[in-house]
Design a protein around this motif. Sequence first.
Motif, short mmCIF file in Angstrom:
data_model
loop_
_atom_site.label_atom_id
_atom_site.label_comp_id
_atom_site.label_asym_id
_atom_site.label_seq_id
_atom_site.Cartn_x
_atom_site.Cartn_y
_atom_site.Cartn_z
N GLY A 196 0.79 -1.22 0.00
CA GLY A 196 0.00 0.00 0.00
C GLY A 196 0.83 1.27 0.00
N ILE A 197 2.10 1.16 -0.36
CA ILE A 197 2.98 2.34 -0.34
C ILE A 197 3.41 2.72 -1.76
CG2 ILE A 197 5.18 3.28 0.48
CD1 ILE A 197 4.98 1.39 2.87
N VAL A 198 3.40 4.02 -2.04
CA VAL A 198 3.93 4.55 -3.30
C VAL A 198 5.31 5.15 -3.00
CG1 VAL A 198 3.71 6.33 -5.07
CG2 VAL A 198 1.71 5.03 -4.37
N HIS A 199 6.34 4.65 -3.67
CA HIS A 199 7.70 5.18 -3.54
C HIS A 199 8.04 5.94 -4.82
CE1 HIS A 199 8.75 2.65 -0.01
NE2 HIS A 199 7.98 1.75 -0.60
N ALA A 200 8.65 7.10 -4.69
CA ALA A 200 9.06 7.84 -5.89
C ALA A 200 10.26 8.72 -5.60
CB ALA A 200 7.90 8.70 -6.40
N GLY A 201 11.15 8.84 -6.57
CA GLY A 201 12.27 9.77 -6.49
C GLY A 201 11.80 11.13 -6.96
N ILE A 202 12.04 12.17 -6.16
CA ILE A 202 11.50 13.50 -6.52
C ILE A 202 12.60 14.55 -6.69
CG2 ILE A 202 9.21 13.14 -5.54
CD1 ILE A 202 10.27 14.72 -3.04
N GLY A 203 13.84 14.12 -6.82
CA GLY A 203 14.90 15.09 -7.05
C GLY A 203 16.22 14.68 -6.44
N LYS A 204 17.09 15.67 -6.29
CA LYS A 204 18.42 15.46 -5.72
C LYS A 204 18.64 16.44 -4.58
CE LYS A 204 20.23 12.42 -8.73
NZ LYS A 204 20.88 11.17 -8.34
N VAL A 205 19.56 16.10 -3.69
CA VAL A 205 19.87 16.97 -2.55
C VAL A 205 20.42 18.32 -3.03
CG1 VAL A 205 21.42 17.22 -0.55
CG2 VAL A 205 20.14 15.12 -0.88
N SER A 206 21.02 18.34 -4.21
CA SER A 206 21.56 19.59 -4.76
C SER A 206 20.46 20.56 -5.18
CB SER A 206 22.47 19.31 -5.95
OG SER A 206 21.75 18.63 -6.96
N PHE A 207 19.22 20.08 -5.30
CA PHE A 207 18.09 20.95 -5.61
C PHE A 207 17.89 21.91 -4.43
CE2 PHE A 207 15.33 18.27 -8.74
CZ PHE A 207 16.45 18.02 -9.53
N SER A 208 17.27 23.04 -4.69
CA SER A 208 16.89 23.93 -3.58
C SER A 208 15.71 23.30 -2.83
CB SER A 208 16.49 25.30 -4.11
OG SER A 208 15.26 25.22 -4.82
N ALA A 209 15.49 23.74 -1.60
CA ALA A 209 14.36 23.23 -0.82
C ALA A 209 13.04 23.52 -1.55
CB ALA A 209 14.35 23.86 0.57
N GLU A 210 12.99 24.67 -2.22
CA GLU A 210 11.76 25.04 -2.95
C GLU A 210 11.53 24.10 -4.12
OE1 GLU A 210 14.13 27.17 -2.00
OE2 GLU A 210 13.00 28.30 -0.48
N GLN A 211 12.60 23.72 -4.83
CA GLN A 211 12.45 22.80 -5.97
C GLN A 211 11.99 21.42 -5.51
OE1 GLN A 211 16.47 23.34 -7.50
NE2 GLN A 211 15.66 24.24 -9.39
N ILE A 212 12.59 20.93 -4.43
CA ILE A 212 12.18 19.62 -3.88
C ILE A 212 10.72 19.69 -3.45
CG2 ILE A 212 12.54 17.95 -2.02
CD1 ILE A 212 15.53 18.86 -2.02
N SER A 213 10.38 20.78 -2.78
CA SER A 213 9.01 20.96 -2.27
C SER A 213 7.99 20.99 -3.41
CB SER A 213 8.95 22.27 -1.47
OG SER A 213 7.64 22.57 -1.10
N GLU A 214 8.31 21.71 -4.47
CA GLU A 214 7.37 21.82 -5.60
C GLU A 214 7.22 20.49 -6.32
OE1 GLU A 214 8.85 25.15 -7.85
OE2 GLU A 214 8.44 26.54 -6.19
N ASN A 215 8.31 19.73 -6.44
CA ASN A 215 8.22 18.40 -7.04
C ASN A 215 7.36 17.48 -6.18
OD1 ASN A 215 9.78 19.00 -9.25
ND2 ASN A 215 11.55 17.80 -8.64
N ALA A 216 7.57 17.53 -4.85
CA ALA A 216 6.80 16.68 -3.93
C ALA A 216 5.33 17.04 -4.00
CB ALA A 216 7.32 16.86 -2.50
N LYS A 217 5.04 18.33 -4.03
CA LYS A 217 3.64 18.78 -4.07
C LYS A 217 2.94 18.30 -5.34
CE LYS A 217 0.90 22.89 -3.16
NZ LYS A 217 0.85 24.36 -3.07
#
Length: 229
Positions: free
Chosen positions: A169-190
């Motif tokens: 029942g779990i969805v796993h996904a890669g949403i970026g790299k640590v080198s991304f800004s927090a805003e970029q990671i956040s927008e991808n996750a959203k």
Amino acid sequence: MAKLTKKQKEAHGKIDKNKNYSILEASALVKEITNANFDASVDIAVRLGVDPRKANQMVRGVVTLPHGTGKDVKVLALVTPDKAAEATEAGADYVGLDEYLEKIKSGWTDVDVIITMPSVMGKLGPLGRILGPRGLMPNPKTGTVTMDVAKAVTEVKAGKIDFKVDKTGIVHAGIGKVSFSAEQISENAKELLETLVKLKPTAAKGVYVKTIYMSSTMSPSVALDPKVV
């Protein structure tokens, strides 16, 4: 249990285990607590209130991450000669048909995504036992079986990913790299989370998004507030 290193202890110490973080807070924290000497991937795990054993509660879809995955996605286009040029121009890493089918039969699967045409799917059927377990079998639902091969290749290269709920029942996904800004990671996750919510099966009862965790390849996980979506 393995002993934590000093850096691991420091990382765990920065996480408030009693708090569910916002998407942006979690994105910033994962960057802060990652000490890898390489550009680690950032992943998200979402536990859904579905029973994946039931066909009417299967959750599967695609999403184009606004900032891409940060990964150089290797694409194989299994196409007829008349489509080869457009697949190459769109950026496919490998383009061909029979020669690659033979390579796959011999166990070659050194690609991330395979894109093909409806007329070729019959030839791929016998390779299901090789491609299926690796998540490489093209599927019309994810846009990897199409006549518009160029568009499919371009989208995958730009950050289009497909996801599927696993048997727990779990969805796993890669949403970026640590080198991304927090805003970029956040927008991808959203973008991913909003897509998941839209895919809620009508047969699913009760709480749909149960838990959300974000982590990097080398970090502990950070709990997000499930109500963020």
